[in-house]
Each structure stands twice: as C-alpha cells, then as structure tokens.
Design an enzyme around this catalytic site. Structure first.
Site, mmCIF file in Angstrom:
data_model
loop_
_atom_site.group_PDB
_atom_site.id
_atom_site.type_symbol
_atom_site.label_atom_id
_atom_site.label_comp_id
_atom_site.label_asym_id
_atom_site.label_seq_id
_atom_site.Cartn_x
_atom_site.Cartn_y
_atom_site.Cartn_z
ATOM 1 N N LYS A 19 -20.062 27.269 -24.569
ATOM 2 C CA LYS A 19 -20.044 25.801 -24.541
ATOM 3 C C LYS A 19 -21.484 25.359 -24.284
ATOM 4 O O LYS A 19 -22.151 25.917 -23.405
ATOM 5 C CB LYS A 19 -19.114 25.373 -23.406
ATOM 6 C CG LYS A 19 -19.230 23.937 -22.943
ATOM 7 C CD LYS A 19 -18.076 23.613 -22.003
ATOM 8 C CE LYS A 19 -18.356 22.377 -21.181
ATOM 9 N NZ LYS A 19 -17.126 21.623 -20.876
ATOM 10 N N GLU A 60 -7.635 20.848 -23.813
ATOM 11 C CA GLU A 60 -8.266 21.338 -22.575
ATOM 12 C C GLU A 60 -7.943 20.372 -21.436
ATOM 13 O O GLU A 60 -8.323 19.209 -21.478
ATOM 14 C CB GLU A 60 -9.788 21.435 -22.785
ATOM 15 C CG GLU A 60 -10.525 21.859 -21.526
ATOM 16 C CD GLU A 60 -12.051 21.849 -21.717
ATOM 17 O OE1 GLU A 60 -12.536 22.117 -22.838
ATOM 18 O OE2 GLU A 60 -12.748 21.560 -20.721
ATOM 19 N N ARG A 96 -9.733 18.791 -12.484
ATOM 20 C CA ARG A 96 -10.431 17.799 -11.660
ATOM 21 C C ARG A 96 -9.469 16.941 -10.870
ATOM 22 O O ARG A 96 -9.890 16.008 -10.188
ATOM 23 C CB ARG A 96 -11.314 16.900 -12.538
ATOM 24 C CG ARG A 96 -12.429 17.680 -13.206
ATOM 25 C CD ARG A 96 -13.307 16.808 -14.072
ATOM 26 N NE ARG A 96 -13.945 17.637 -15.083
ATOM 27 C CZ ARG A 96 -14.612 17.177 -16.117
ATOM 28 N NH1 ARG A 96 -14.753 15.869 -16.282
ATOM 29 N NH2 ARG A 96 -15.152 18.001 -16.990
ATOM 30 N N THR A 155 -13.288 22.934 -16.585
ATOM 31 C CA THR A 155 -13.871 22.777 -15.246
ATOM 32 C C THR A 155 -13.461 23.911 -14.309
ATOM 33 O O THR A 155 -13.247 23.693 -13.113
ATOM 34 C CB THR A 155 -13.525 21.389 -14.638
ATOM 35 O OG1 THR A 155 -13.365 20.420 -15.668
ATOM 36 C CG2 THR A 155 -14.612 20.924 -13.702
HETATM 37 C C1 3PG Z 1 -16.331 18.321 -20.190
HETATM 38 O O1 3PG Z 1 -15.698 18.583 -19.201
HETATM 39 O O2 3PG Z 1 -16.426 19.099 -21.142
HETATM 40 C C2 3PG Z 1 -17.086 17.043 -20.245
HETATM 41 O O3 3PG Z 1 -16.870 16.302 -19.090
HETATM 42 C C3 3PG Z 1 -16.763 16.187 -21.418
HETATM 43 O O4 3PG Z 1 -17.825 15.320 -21.551
HETATM 44 P P1 3PG Z 1 -17.643 13.853 -22.157
HETATM 45 O O5 3PG Z 1 -16.825 13.073 -21.155
HETATM 46 O O6 3PG Z 1 -19.050 13.307 -22.269
HETATM 47 O O7 3PG Z 1 -16.943 13.973 -23.468
#
Ligand code: 3PG
Length: 210
Positions: free
Chosen positions: A130, A42, A46, A70
C-alpha cells in the site's frame, strides 16, 4: 480457503475503505457495495465494533471479500483472522507483522511511504504494498519513482478520490486503489445509502472507461 493477496487485489480495482460506528450498518452497506460491483471491502479497526462488523459481513454476505484495515499490532492480526477477515492492511511497514501474517497464512498488505521502506519490504519478499498516504507523500510522481526501481505492485491510498483515481489506475505499477470517498464515515453514520450508491456507480462508470 485462504486467499492469496494477489487474488484479493485482482478482484477489484477500487477497494472502498470503510469505518463502521454501529455494527448494524455493516451488512446493508456490504450488500449494497457488492451489488454495485465492489467485491473487496476493507473495514478499518478504528472503532470498537470493527471486528464484529467484519464477522457479520464474513458470515452473512456471501461473495464479499472482507478484510481489515488499520492493523497496527500482532494481536489485531490474530483477531481479524479469527473474525473472518480474508486480508489485512496496515498503514505502515512492520517486519513483525509481515512475518506473523505469513505464519498465519493471512493475505497481508503492508504500507510504505518511502523508497527505503519499499526496499526493506522487497528484501522480505513482499510483492504488493500500500502506498500511504499517497497524495501527501507526492502522489503519482513519488509512486512512479519508487516503482521504477523496484519490481513491486502498489495499492495507493490516502487522498485518492473520484477525480484522481483514474490517473493512479492507469499506471502499470498500480494494481488497485483504496479510499474512503465512496463510503465516507459521515455518510455511513447518516445511513445515506442512496448517496453511497450514487458514488459507487460513478466510480464503476470510471472503471468502465479505463
Ligand atoms: C486508509 O485507511 O487507507 C485511509 O485512511 C484512506 O484515506 P482517505 O480517507 O484519504 O481515502
């Protein structure tokens, strides 16, 4: 050919969540992760080069199933599909995004954090969600309570790491987990592929013990 969400999520029990700052980092990282058994990747939207990174992986790393994370608006949904993403993930729940992803036949994983959001998603026919941000929202306790009342499968993300992922993965309602612990942005920026490989191997060893 478009993959169904269930097929994407069945490919790997851990989905590395990756933020790419320099497009050149994308393909070597994807190859390394694929070699170490991580098929589903994934890439978060960002950074300015995220779409290009998705395109490069989709075009040059056969075997990898690359998706976009995102995703927070309709335009991005169209852009990631165009870039070659085989799935899209959102941090929260939007009816608009669910219906647009359906129209575009793009495998789509919306995020929820509460029973009401999960119920709304269920009403719309969503079967995978999710759970985000998993640890801040009460982790396994909260997730188990939501899963007890709704026939939905989850991919918990947010605070999931090497120490707790196995506890999530042991739950019947958890198909897979996502997280940045294998591929933290700082290690990608530092091109620390050895350390990323070490973390990836450590995670695969955990999965073998499941
Ligand atoms: C995401 O985008 O799914 C999260 O930012 C991942 O979270 P983490 O950095 O706590 O693993």
């Amino acid at each position: 050919m478009a993959l169904m969400l269930a097929d994407v999520l069945a490919l790997s029990r851990i989905i590395p969540v990756i933020t790419i700052d320099q497009v050149g980092q994308a393909v070597p990282l994807a190859r390394l992760l694929l070699d170490l058994g991580f098929v589903v990747l994934e890439i978060t939207l960002r950074t300015p080069c995220a779409l290009e990174a998705i395109k490069c992986i989709a075009n040059t790393v056969p075997g990898a199933v690359v998706g976009a994370g995102t995703v927070i608006n309709l335009q991005q949904l169209a852009q990631v599909k165009e870039a070659g993403a085989q799935f899209a993930v959102s941090p929260g729940f939007s009816e608009q995004l669910v219906s647009e992803a359906k129209k575009q036949t793009l495998a789509y994983l919306p995020g929820i954090a509460t029973p009401s959001e999960a119920l709304k998603a269920y009403e719309l026919g969503t079967t995978y969600l999710k759970f985000f941000p998993a640890e801040s929202m009460g982790g396994i306790k909260t997730l188990s309570s939501i899963a007890e009342v709704l026939p939905i499968k989850f991919c918990p993300t947010g605070g999931v790491d090497q120490d707790n992922c196995i506890n999530y993965l042991a739950l019947p309602c958890v198909t897979c987990v996502g997280g940045t612990w294998i591929t933290p942005r700082s290690l990608i920026q530092a091109q620390a592929l050895d350390e990323i490989a070490r973390r990836a191997t450590e995670a695969q060893n955990l999965l073998k013990a499941l």
